[in-house]
Each structure stands twice: as structure tokens, then as C-alpha cells.
Design a protein around this motif. Sequence first.
Motif, PDB file in Angstrom:
ATOM      1  N   ILE A  38       0.837  -1.203   0.000  1.00 41.74           N
ATOM      2  CA  ILE A  38       0.000   0.000   0.000  1.00 41.74           C
ATOM      3  C   ILE A  38       0.870   1.249   0.000  1.00 41.74           C
ATOM      4  CG2 ILE A  38      -1.692   1.319   1.332  1.00 41.74           C
ATOM      5  CD1 ILE A  38      -2.750  -1.372   2.390  1.00 41.74           C
ATOM      6  N   VAL A  39       0.514   2.213  -0.849  1.00 38.22           N
ATOM      7  CA  VAL A  39       1.209   3.497  -0.928  1.00 38.22           C
ATOM      8  C   VAL A  39       0.213   4.616  -0.619  1.00 38.22           C
ATOM      9  CG1 VAL A  39       2.472   5.110  -2.402  1.00 38.22           C
ATOM     10  CG2 VAL A  39       2.868   2.650  -2.629  1.00 38.22           C
ATOM     11  N   SER A  40       0.624   5.538   0.249  1.00 36.05           N
ATOM     12  CA  SER A  40      -0.212   6.691   0.581  1.00 36.05           C
ATOM     13  C   SER A  40       0.438   7.960   0.059  1.00 36.05           C
ATOM     14  CB  SER A  40      -0.405   6.798   2.094  1.00 36.05           C
ATOM     15  OG  SER A  40      -1.112   5.670   2.592  1.00 36.05           O
ATOM     16  N   ILE A  56      -9.269   4.963 -13.443  1.00 34.30           N
ATOM     17  CA  ILE A  56      -8.471   3.997 -14.198  1.00 34.30           C
ATOM     18  C   ILE A  56      -7.861   2.963 -13.257  1.00 34.30           C
ATOM     19  CG2 ILE A  56      -6.371   3.745 -15.595  1.00 34.30           C
ATOM     20  CD1 ILE A  56      -7.023   6.562 -16.746  1.00 34.30           C
ATOM     21  N   MET A  57      -7.303   3.408 -12.146  1.00 31.96           N
ATOM     22  CA  MET A  57      -6.689   2.474 -11.192  1.00 31.96           C
ATOM     23  C   MET A  57      -7.717   1.490 -10.651  1.00 31.96           C
ATOM     24  SD  MET A  57      -3.361   3.149 -10.823  1.00 31.96           S
ATOM     25  CE  MET A  57      -2.776   2.746  -9.178  1.00 31.96           C
ATOM     26  N   GLU A  58      -8.903   1.980 -10.319  1.00 34.70           N
ATOM     27  CA  GLU A  58      -9.939   1.090  -9.784  1.00 34.70           C
ATOM     28  C   GLU A  58     -10.427   0.123 -10.855  1.00 34.70           C
ATOM     29  OE1 GLU A  58     -11.893   3.700  -6.170  1.00 34.70           O
ATOM     30  OE2 GLU A  58     -12.695   3.971  -8.192  1.00 34.70           O
ATOM     31  N   THR A  59     -10.544   0.586 -12.098  1.00 30.20           N
ATOM     32  CA  THR A  59     -10.938  -0.301 -13.196  1.00 30.20           C
ATOM     33  C   THR A  59      -9.939  -1.439 -13.362  1.00 30.20           C
ATOM     34  OG1 THR A  59     -12.044   1.513 -14.365  1.00 30.20           O
ATOM     35  CG2 THR A  59     -11.437  -0.408 -15.679  1.00 30.20           C
ATOM     36  N   MET A  60      -8.663  -1.147 -13.137  1.00 28.13           N
ATOM     37  CA  MET A  60      -7.616  -2.152 -13.278  1.00 28.13           C
ATOM     38  C   MET A  60      -7.508  -3.097 -12.088  1.00 28.13           C
ATOM     39  SD  MET A  60      -4.644   0.294 -14.863  1.00 28.13           S
ATOM     40  CE  MET A  60      -3.455  -1.035 -14.977  1.00 28.13           C
ATOM     41  N   ALA A  62      -7.087  -1.917  -8.609  1.00 26.07           N
ATOM     42  CA  ALA A  62      -6.510  -1.325  -7.402  1.00 26.07           C
ATOM     43  C   ALA A  62      -7.617  -0.920  -6.442  1.00 26.07           C
ATOM     44  CB  ALA A  62      -5.659  -0.112  -7.760  1.00 26.07           C
ATOM     45  N   THR A  63      -7.284  -0.896  -5.153  1.00 31.00           N
ATOM     46  CA  THR A  63      -8.199  -0.395  -4.132  1.00 31.00           C
ATOM     47  C   THR A  63      -7.734   1.001  -3.734  1.00 31.00           C
ATOM     48  OG1 THR A  63      -8.585  -2.626  -3.283  1.00 31.00           O
ATOM     49  CG2 THR A  63      -9.156  -0.792  -1.842  1.00 31.00           C
ATOM     50  N   ASP A  74      -3.860   0.596  -2.840  1.00 28.58           N
ATOM     51  CA  ASP A  74      -3.332  -0.768  -2.768  1.00 28.58           C
ATOM     52  C   ASP A  74      -3.326  -1.327  -4.186  1.00 28.58           C
ATOM     53  OD1 ASP A  74      -2.711  -3.422  -2.393  1.00 28.58           O
ATOM     54  OD2 ASP A  74      -4.076  -3.717  -0.710  1.00 28.58           O
ATOM     55  N   PRO A  75      -2.149  -1.440  -4.820  1.00 29.81           N
ATOM     56  CA  PRO A  75      -2.086  -1.854  -6.224  1.00 29.81           C
ATOM     57  C   PRO A  75      -1.974  -3.364  -6.421  1.00 29.81           C
ATOM     58  CG  PRO A  75       0.091  -1.228  -5.518  1.00 29.81           C
ATOM     59  CD  PRO A  75      -0.806  -1.111  -4.297  1.00 29.81           C
TER      60      PRO A  75
END
Length: 421
Positions: A38-40, A56-60, A62-63, A74-75
Motif C-alpha cells: 500500500i502506498v499513501s 483507471i486504477m480502480e478499473t484495473m 486497485a483499491t 493498494d495496487p
Amino acid sequence: MRKIVINGGRPLKGSVTISGAKNSVVALIPAIILADGIVSLDGVPDISDVDSLIDIMETMGATVKRSGDSLEIDPRGVKDMPMPFGKINSLRASYYFYGSLLGRFGQAIVGLPGGCDLGPRPIDLHLKAFEAMGATMTYEGQNMHLSTNGKRIHGAHIFMDTVSVGATINTMLAAVKAKGRTVIENAAREPEIIDVATLLNNMGAHVRGAGTEVITIEGVDKLHGTRHQVIPDRIEAGTYIALAAAVGEGIRIDNVLYEHLEGFIAKLEAMGVRMTVSEDSIFVEKQDKLKAVSVKTSPYPGFATDLQQPITPLLLKAEGTGTITDTIYEKRVGHVQELANMGADIRVLGSRISYQGPSKLNGTHVKATDLRAGAAMVIAGLMAEGQTEITNIEFILRGYSNIIEKLKDLGADIELIDGAE
């Protein structure tokens, strides 16, 4: 159609706090794909480009959790999949997914990037770097397919034919998990590159030389989660400094790094703008007479191309004649006709903009032809006598966090009006 309506001629005063850098965060978010935890990010601006990147991140897979100006991403659930074309096509910085996906999966299927129309902005430097690192490129409909054919991307010695922020960052993203060493020569030196390198190093990468003309990256197998503070947005800061000099009666701009703005501030001082520079703020006094200057953009640490348009309305207050030459994007002239429509003595002559000041501006209907032209229209509207209506405001909202609220707090008579109203 949404629009911004400004009743101009009101002096502004008070203080404004600069948000995190748009040109950093649009690269930092794709970079997080490379992490194994996880990165903040703190100091994330509230702009539509960030909204698009989160989608885009959520579509892929990621949370993403958002709280105020902080993002927690969270990738680990990100999947190797074609990128959503419509969302990718809405912003230029989508090309950073090329490097991060190549670094993580060894391939990327991504739609061609969108963004402001500033003339040709080819990504050939990006592709040349990827090819040197073992990737091949094919086109599949509206998508570009980059692949290492199942192999791990490898390090390479890369010379950038021209200085490019995007290509430098993209090469860094692809290189941090590559096998071996990558050397980037003639690298761009912008603060946003240092910001991305800092995030990557905090995640466990080995990036050295960011901010110089030679960057060296030793590839690693894994990158872990971390927390990172986004640097202040030097372009937003420059915009508000220009605005304060144009219509302010004493405005303090907070969360500013002076060293990121030296070329811009030197030009304002040449005009006669009176400022007091502190550790992390700049106070701009009420101005009297200003003198005309000529502006020429160049790569960092020179005068930033992104500040060429925001300074133009201020130049129109100065006495004398001057020129503006943009060596980065020659077609960055969409604001000129709009300012002329407001009464400015300004025109495009060949590859330069020529102006005569001082010009009295009158409110009218204008449009934002791109992001930074939109900022110029806002400043001009605040300077003008009467009411100014600005359309195409989606450009402005892409890059200026909470601009309506910040200007209202300074005393501006400004409203964002939805088309239904």
C-alpha cells in the motif's frame, strides 16, 4: 454547458495555499502500480485529472481510499489488462501507464493519450527508450501494445534527443524493476522528476541523479509500500503570484518553494513587481507602474512553458511593448485571440506573441482553449471591467484545485454555473 462567471475590477487580498503538484501526481499515481504494498500520497490536489486516474486504477483492480488531500492506494489487485480507452483518452499523462505496466507485467495495452491540444507532442522518445529496454510495439485498433514477449524488461543506456519530462519519467518507471542498470542522458531536470524519483526510492528503488542531466537506475526485484508528500504545485503558485500582481492589494501565497520558481520570479522582478520571499511563502504587494518585458520559455530551470499563458494578462498591465516566445509549444497561443476579444492589444506574429501595454480589458464571453489558457482567462476576467463568462472550463478544473473557493476567499466575485441553472 458549465461556465465560470466573474464580475471583475474588485481588488483581492488575503492568503491562498498552494496544492500539491498536478504535474507530479499524474505520474505518482501510475507509479504506484509498481509497488508490492500500500502506498499513501499526501497533498493530492482536488482536480479532475486525479479523478480520472483514480477511475483507471480502480478499473484495473486497485483499491483506492480518498480522505481530504490524501490517497491510499493498494495496487496488489491490479490486473494485466487493456486500459479503458475512453478514460485514457481524456488526459495526456495517461502515457505514464506505459512505463509502470511494462515494469510490472512486461507488457502494456493502452489507448493513445489525450489532454490539451498544444500542437504535436509525439511520444517517440518514450517508445525509443522502451525499445532500447527490450519492448516491441504494435497497434491494435485504438490501442498501442507494448510487449517484452514474456521476458523481463532490461536496463539500457538511453540518450534523449530532446529534453522531455514525460519521456524521462516514463523511462524511470520502466527501469526501476528492470534487469540491470539504466542510464538516461540528457534527462529533464524538473522538480516533478525529483518528486517521482523520491517516491520510487522510498518504495525501495535505486534511482540516482534525478534533477541532473544524467539519471542512473539499478533495477530491483521488489518495491514495497510507503507514504509520500507531494511537492507544491509551482505552476499553480506562479499563476496566483501573477494574479496577485495583477489585481491584488496584498496577497500571501503559502506552500511555495522559491527555488522551483526562480526563472519566473526573476522575470516579475524585471517588470518591477514588488514581492517578499519567505521560507515557504511569497507576499505580493499592491503594484504601481510595471514595465513591459519579453518572455522566452525554456526547459527547467528556465521560464516554464506552463506559466507563459498565466503571466500574459499581467504583461498587459505593463507600459511598453514586449514579445512572448514559447520554444516548447509554439501553438500555445489559444489565449491570444480571447484576450484580444477583451480589448487587449495583442497578436500572434509568426512564432511569437506581440503585445502593447497597458491594455484596458472589458468583460465578455471567452473560452478556455486549454488548461493554462483557462488560467489566463480567469486572471483577465478578474482584471476586466464588467462581467466575463468563461466556457470550456473543464480544462481549468483539470489542473487548478478548488480554484473557485480559493478566489472567493481572496474576495473575488466569481461563480461556477452548471448548464442547468
